[in-house]
Design a protein around this motif. Structure first.
Motif, mmCIF file in Angstrom:
data_model
loop_
_atom_site.group_PDB
_atom_site.id
_atom_site.type_symbol
_atom_site.label_atom_id
_atom_site.label_comp_id
_atom_site.label_asym_id
_atom_site.label_seq_id
_atom_site.Cartn_x
_atom_site.Cartn_y
_atom_site.Cartn_z
ATOM 1 N N UNK A 191 45.682 37.565 30.238
ATOM 2 C CA UNK A 191 45.560 36.670 31.389
ATOM 3 C C UNK A 191 46.225 37.337 32.593
ATOM 4 N N UNK A 192 45.535 37.295 33.726
ATOM 5 C CA UNK A 192 46.091 37.893 34.943
ATOM 6 C C UNK A 192 45.869 36.907 36.084
ATOM 7 N N UNK A 193 46.899 36.716 36.884
ATOM 8 C CA UNK A 193 46.835 35.777 38.003
ATOM 9 C C UNK A 193 46.547 36.545 39.291
ATOM 10 N N UNK A 194 45.393 36.256 39.896
ATOM 11 C CA UNK A 194 44.932 36.946 41.104
ATOM 12 C C UNK A 194 45.449 36.170 42.321
ATOM 13 N N UNK A 195 46.219 36.821 43.197
ATOM 14 C CA UNK A 195 46.850 36.071 44.297
ATOM 15 C C UNK A 195 45.899 35.709 45.431
ATOM 16 N N UNK A 196 44.774 36.431 45.568
ATOM 17 C CA UNK A 196 43.848 36.167 46.668
ATOM 18 C C UNK A 196 42.503 36.797 46.325
ATOM 19 N N UNK A 197 41.478 36.367 47.005
ATOM 20 C CA UNK A 197 40.171 37.000 46.812
ATOM 21 C C UNK A 197 40.269 38.486 47.126
ATOM 22 N N UNK A 198 39.584 39.309 46.339
ATOM 23 C CA UNK A 198 39.618 40.733 46.646
ATOM 24 C C UNK A 198 39.031 41.578 45.525
ATOM 25 N N UNK A 199 39.277 42.873 45.648
ATOM 26 C CA UNK A 199 38.766 43.852 44.686
ATOM 27 C C UNK A 199 39.809 44.064 43.586
ATOM 28 N N UNK A 200 39.395 43.917 42.328
ATOM 29 C CA UNK A 200 40.290 44.107 41.192
ATOM 30 C C UNK A 200 39.886 45.369 40.444
ATOM 31 N N UNK A 201 40.864 46.225 40.167
ATOM 32 C CA UNK A 201 40.593 47.446 39.431
ATOM 33 C C UNK A 201 41.208 47.361 38.043
#
Length: 803
Positions: A191-201
């Motif tokens: 599980x990973x918490x994404x802080x904002x919309x964007x590109x994830x690598x």
């Protein structure tokens, strides 16, 4: 007999091995056949044991306390040369007795390296290691050693086989794990918490040199468990670059990453590392695979996305609100070197999901210019942009960027494919459009209202130099949909002149113009402009009244332009050039106009009508006469070396510009254009005069020439009388001696004479006497000539010729 006695009895049958007490291993403690009776191991301590008892099957349990999550290595050794069959069954259990790992150790793995290489990750707390052997194995009764070491770190902790048990990862932190379980496959959830919309690598690395087949399956899910992306990671992508290069775009919130492995893949049991990083940006947010789930984008903002999802394809939908009718440009860029086949399919739809435009974007159109050049005209309101790509294409997983810009204007609005949906246009107004649609052809209809029956001009322009045989088919229909004109436009008609020159007459009321294009024509997708203008029924040529002389006023008579009213503009012209500020119906002539041709151009303009200019016949304005034009006089001595002066007198009305030209015998002397002239020897004996030309704006130019002065010739300073030498008898030759003529050189001519009369052809300096000369008096006359000097003739004394 109890198990302990059986072990002792069996041990008595084993060969005795001498052991160095200083290096003696800690031995297992039987009976350790369950987790409750497990031998407790200390980390980094070697323990020894055997698989042997009276039941022909032995299970040795060892308990190990892990101080923190991390990588646990199991160093398990036993004697060599025991064949290649199974040596031991090996299991790792958690505190609750659930099997974390199950491994069948082959006899060839006796040095411990194979088991130590397996990616076994233990959570903090107590775990159990179960070593099982059988009397059917060649290791039965053989001594083994076991040493467990542990390296703390960020690692997976089994069981993490669903999103409810997912290991929570921190962005930017590397975690270690392996595909290794007690079953034939392993699913590791994170599980990973994404802080904002964007590109994830996703940076997934694993050992190299494992072939080219599949290594892992990697899934990405949103917080609702919907699959967003699926990657089949090949074994040759071990350095992580392949997965990291995939365009994965995630919205703010929790996401799940699932790494799946299989015991049929070479990565089974190998350690992998996973690092997740994120860069905020304006990006697509999956799932956006329909108009209802479309990402709303703003004009002038660039968005990033990719064709990449689980299943068999990906469709990205974007919603765009158009503020007013006009031209819309899509700036769509993606990586280069994707070949020349279709990289993306882009469809533009209206609010009711009807396809307006469709584009197959080739791989070599990566810089965006091709799509941006396609002439899309959209009405006010919401439209949708759909981007998809072939699942097998080179664009899969590549990041693209999308931007949209819009400029207002008078434009066509699709759909306008028949008279019922025709765009109404105003006469005299320019509209933009294009032959471009989701189909292979496009019909654009425009409706025009004629205030009265008459001619119109169609000005249709499009880019020059386009390929193809045809450009557009233009048809004109009356209000009953009857075709009354049709035109086949070619590439060489691009400037609009040819069509504008065609005689088109329309009835009063509504008529229609149809512009049809095909995807096989070079004009497909290119902008055209259309302007329909009516023609005046009466455009008279203006006339001019008034006296054409300076100070008088001329008047322009426009005549009657129809249909009225017509706005008229006046422009008076002098020799074809516009006179500044002379823009009224009358014009007062000035001296600047004298001698010039004066005309007037009247331009008629009316809304919806073609502007027309008509020019009158020109009137020539009479030049004024100078009131004083005196004849010049010359002062000075008329001889070579002296200077003559021209006296112009007074020319009126002044000032008058005077030009001088001195003349010799009526012909202009080169460069003699001043008021004075110094005489040269070339002038001696010639008539010298001066012509003065007077010029003044608005006046006739006048030339006056003085009375000529004759320049005196110079006198030769040396003119000697010639002498004759030689015998004075027939047959002898006489010679004339000229002496020295001055100033030299002087051109001399000879003439021999008999009794004072010239002897024919005797013109040389010598003369041969003949019988005709007997008893005659012979003389010679020499004439001296020099430019600028008087010619002089001198005759010698005579000689009498003997009988």
């Amino acid at each position: 007999m109890g198990r302990s006695l059986a072990v002792l009895a069996a041990a008595s049958l084993l060969p005795i091995v001498a052991v160095n007490p200083a290096h003696a291993a800690v031995t297992e403690i039987e009976d350790n056949g369950s987790s409750d009776t497990a031998t407790v191991l200390k980390l980094n301590t070697e323990y020894s044991g055997t698989s042997y008892n009276q039941d022909y099957w032995d299970e040795d349990y060892f308990a190990v306390d892990i101080p923190s999550a991390g990588r646990t290595k199991i160093d398990f050794k036993f004697p060599a040369n025991l064949g290649t069959e199974r040596a031991y069954n090996f299991e790792v259990l958690n505190f609750d007795g659930d099997a974390l790992y199950e491994l069948e150790v082959p006899a060839s793995a006796n040095n411990g390296s194979w088991l130590a290489a397996q990616g076994t990750f233990f959570p903090k707390g107590r775990s159990y290691i179960k070593v099982s052997g059988s009397s059917g194995d060649k290791t039965w009764g053989k001594k083994y050693t076991l040493n467990v070491s542990h390296t703390p770190g960020n690692a997976e902790s089994e069981f993490n086989d669903d999103d409810g048990k997912a290991n929570v990862l921190k962005l930017g932190t590397t975690y270690s794990a392996s595909s290794l379980t007690s079953s034939g496959s392993d699913d590791d959830y994170y599980a990973v918490d994404i802080p904002s919309n964007g590109r994830t690598k996703l940076d997934l690395k694993f050992p190299a040199n494992l072939g080219t087949r599949e290594a892992y399956e990697v899934f990405v899910y949103n917080v609702d468990g919907e699959e967003q992306y699926l990657f089949d990671v090949p074994a040759n992508a071990s350095d992580g670059s392949f997965l990291a290069s995939q365009g994965t775009f995630m919205p703010k919130g929790r996401a799940y990453i699932r790494v799946r492995g299989s015991d049929s893949w070479e990565t089974w049991g190998k350690t992998y590392s996973l690092n997740v990083s994120h860069a905020a940006g304006v990006v697509e947010t999956e799932p956006n695979n329909s108009t209802s789930a479309a990402d709303l984008i703003k004009l002038g903002t660039t968005y990033s996305g990719s064709i990449l999802r689980g299943g068999t394809g990906d469709e990205d939908f974007y919603a765009l609100d158009i503020p007013y009718s006009g031209r819309t440009k899509l700036d769509f860029k993606f990586p280069a070197n994707l070949g020349t086949q279709t990289a993306y399919n882009i469809t533009v739809m209206d609010d009711s999901e009807e396809n307006l435009y469709s584009f197959a974007v080739p791989g070599n159109a990566h810089n965006g210019t091709w799509l941006a050049s396609q002439a899309m005209y959209l009405p006010k309101g919401r439209i949708y942009i759909q981007i998809d790509g072939p699942w097998y294409g080179n664009s899969l997983g590549k990041t693209y960027t999308l931007g949209a810009s819009h400029s207002s204007g008078n434009v066509e609005t699709e759909f306008n494919q028949d008279t019922a949906t025709a765009n109404a246009i105003k006469l005299g107004t320019t509209y933009s459009g294009s032959s471009l649609s989701a189909e292979g052809s496009d019909y654009d209809y425009f409706a025009v209202n004629m205030p009265s029956a008459g001619r119109i001009s169609l000005d249709l322009k499009y880019p020059a130099g386009l390929s193809g045989y045809g450009s557009y088919d233009v048809d004109v229909f009356n209000g009953e949909d009857d075709r009354i004109f049709d035109f086949d436009l070619k590439p060489n008609h691009a400037n609009g002149v040819w069509l504008a020159g065609q005689p088109i007459s329309l009835p009063k009321g509504r008529s229609y113009i149809s512009i049809a294009g095909s995807s096989s024509d070079g004009t497909w997708g290119k902008t055209y402009t259309l302007k329909a203008t009516a023609a005046f029924t009466s455009v008279p040529t203006p006339t001019i009244t008034g006296t054409a002389k300076a100070g008088a006023t001329l008047k322009a008579n426009a005549g009657t332009w129809k249909p009225g009213p017509v706005a008229l503009k006046y422009q008076w012209k002098r020799d074809g050039k516009a006179i500044s500020k002379a823009t009224k119906s009358t014009y007062k002539l000035t001296t600047a106009d004298t001698g010039k041709k004066i005309a007037v151009t009247i331009t008629g303009a009316k809304t919806g009508y073609k502007t027309v200019s008509k020019t009158s016949t020109a009137k020539t304005v009479a030049l004024l006469a100078l009131s004083g034009t005196p004849t010049p006089t010359i002062t000075g001595t008329a001889k070579a070396g002296a200077t003559l002066k021209a006296n112009a007198g007074t020319w009126k009305p002044g000032p008058v510009a005077l030009k001088y030209q001195w003349k010799r015998d009526g012909k202009a002397i080169s460069k003699a254009t001043k008021s004075t002239y110094k005489l040269t020897t070339a002038d001696t004996g010639k008539k010298i005069a001066v012509t003065i030309t007077g010029a003044k704006t608005g006046y006739k130019t006048v030339s006056k020439t003085s009375t000529a002065k004759t320049v005196a010739l110079l006198a030769l300073s040396g003119t000697p009388t010639p002498t004759i030498t030689g015998t004075a008898k027939a047959g002898a030759t006489l010679k004339a001696n000229a002496g020295t003529w001055k100033p030299g050189p002087v051109a001399l001519k000879y003439q021999w004479k008999r009794d004072g009369k010239a002897i024919s052809k005797a013109t040389k300096s010598t003369y041969k006497l003949t019988t005709a000369d007997r008893r005659k008096k012979i003389t010679v006359t020499i004439s001296g000539a020099k430019a600028g000097y008087k010619t002089v003739a001198k005759t010698s004394a005579s000689k009498t010729i003997a009988k």
